[in-house]
Design a protein around this motif. Structure first.
Motif, PDB file in Angstrom:
ATOM      1  N   THR A   1      10.353  14.953  -9.506  1.00  5.24           N
ATOM      2  CA  THR A   1      10.470  13.430  -9.521  1.00  5.24           C
ATOM      3  C   THR A   1       9.380  12.905  -8.385  1.00  5.24           C
ATOM      4  O   THR A   1       8.981  13.598  -7.330  1.00  5.24           O
ATOM      5  CB  THR A   1      11.788  12.999  -9.001  1.00  5.24           C
ATOM      6  N   GLU A   2       9.084  11.783  -8.356  1.00  2.90           N
ATOM      7  CA  GLU A   2       8.086  10.975  -7.512  1.00  2.90           C
ATOM      8  C   GLU A   2       8.850  11.048  -5.974  1.00  2.90           C
ATOM      9  O   GLU A   2       8.026  11.433  -5.043  1.00  2.90           O
ATOM     10  CB  GLU A   2       7.776   9.821  -8.081  1.00  2.90           C
ATOM     11  N   LYS A   3      10.023  10.645  -6.175  1.00  2.00           N
ATOM     12  CA  LYS A   3      10.776  10.794  -4.629  1.00  2.00           C
ATOM     13  C   LYS A   3      10.475  12.098  -3.939  1.00  2.00           C
ATOM     14  O   LYS A   3      10.453  12.219  -3.042  1.00  2.00           O
ATOM     15  CB  LYS A   3      12.190  10.146  -4.891  1.00  2.00           C
ATOM     16  N   GLU A   4      10.923  13.094  -4.958  1.00  2.00           N
ATOM     17  CA  GLU A   4      10.867  14.452  -4.192  1.00  2.00           C
ATOM     18  C   GLU A   4       9.505  14.823  -3.618  1.00  2.00           C
ATOM     19  O   GLU A   4       9.338  15.563  -2.623  1.00  2.00           O
ATOM     20  CB  GLU A   4      11.232  15.640  -5.331  1.00  2.00           C
ATOM     21  N   VAL A   5       8.333  14.409  -4.821  1.00  2.00           N
ATOM     22  CA  VAL A   5       6.988  14.831  -3.930  1.00  2.00           C
ATOM     23  C   VAL A   5       6.688  13.970  -2.774  1.00  2.00           C
ATOM     24  O   VAL A   5       6.237  14.475  -1.722  1.00  2.00           O
ATOM     25  CB  VAL A   5       6.061  14.405  -5.207  1.00  2.00           C
ATOM     26  N   ALA A   6       7.039  12.599  -2.856  1.00  2.00           N
ATOM     27  CA  ALA A   6       6.665  11.814  -1.714  1.00  2.00           C
ATOM     28  C   ALA A   6       7.652  12.283  -0.378  1.00  2.00           C
ATOM     29  O   ALA A   6       6.766  12.399   0.778  1.00  2.00           O
ATOM     30  CB  ALA A   6       7.360  10.380  -2.005  1.00  2.00           C
ATOM     31  N   ASN A   7       8.824  12.786  -0.457  1.00  2.00           N
ATOM     32  CA  ASN A   7       9.703  13.227   0.546  1.00  2.00           C
ATOM     33  C   ASN A   7       8.886  14.636   1.088  1.00  2.00           C
ATOM     34  O   ASN A   7       9.033  14.554   2.232  1.00  2.00           O
ATOM     35  CB  ASN A   7      10.997  13.544   0.185  1.00  2.00           C
TER      36      ASN A   7
END
Length: 182
Positions: free
Chosen positions: A142-148
């Protein structure tokens, strides 16, 4: 971005990771969107490893380090030759986290605080990266996982710079904003 040193290249890798995340934002609805997330995640951890390797190479031949420490810094085996231990040309791979923790502790003079939020996000990102590079089952990214994960990589690089060089990582202030677009 002009590349003159290995540090410049490591920084470029991180800029590319951020640029792929930005590219994802503008292509969320396309079939290639997941490729941008994968590229971002993988380049982010490549950047972290490149920074760790660069720090290690700065001290790899320093006589203040023991033979065991130089072995870890150079990722080389140790052998007994002519009655003394020496670092060989045979490769010995150490886990990314082990090398990071060693460098951090060696220069900061205390263990890494693994209760810091960025450390757990860094470990989660490594697991995610491993799920992509060593797939046993299909794993959605997910985008959130990559951003984190990228935020954690940035925090890890910055903490390492502060421990070793006693200054912040130069790219820290840009956070996840890349210097360029893809």
């Amino acid at each position: 971005m002009r590349l003159e040193t290995a540090d410049d290249f490591a920084s470029l890798l991180f800029e590319q990771a951020k640029a792929f995340l930005q590219k994802y934002h503008s292509h969320k609805e396309t079939p290639t969107a997941v490729a941008y997330l994968h590229a971002s995640l993988l380049l982010g951890y490549c950047a972290l490893e490149a920074h760790i390797n660069n720090v290690a190479s700065d001290f790899a031949d320093n006589p203040k380090f023991s033979i065991l420490e130089r072995s870890l810094l150079q990722e080389r085996e140790i052998s007994l030759k002519y009655g003394r231990f020496e670092v060989t040309n045979s490769v010995k791979i150490f886990r990314l986290e082990e090398r990071y923790e060693f460098l951090y502790r060696r220069f900061h003079k205390q263990a890494l605080n693994k209760d810091d939020a960025w450390w757990s996000r860094l470990k989660a990102g490594l697991e995610l990266r491993n799920a992509i590079t060593h797939p046993r089952t299909l794993r959605t990214v997910t985008e959130k996982e990559v951003a984190n994960s990228l935020k954690a990589v940035l925090a890890a690089i910055d903490a390492l710079y502060q421990a070793v060089y006693k200054k912040s990582y130069p790219g820290k202030g840009r956070r996840l904003d890349s210097l360029f677009e893809l």
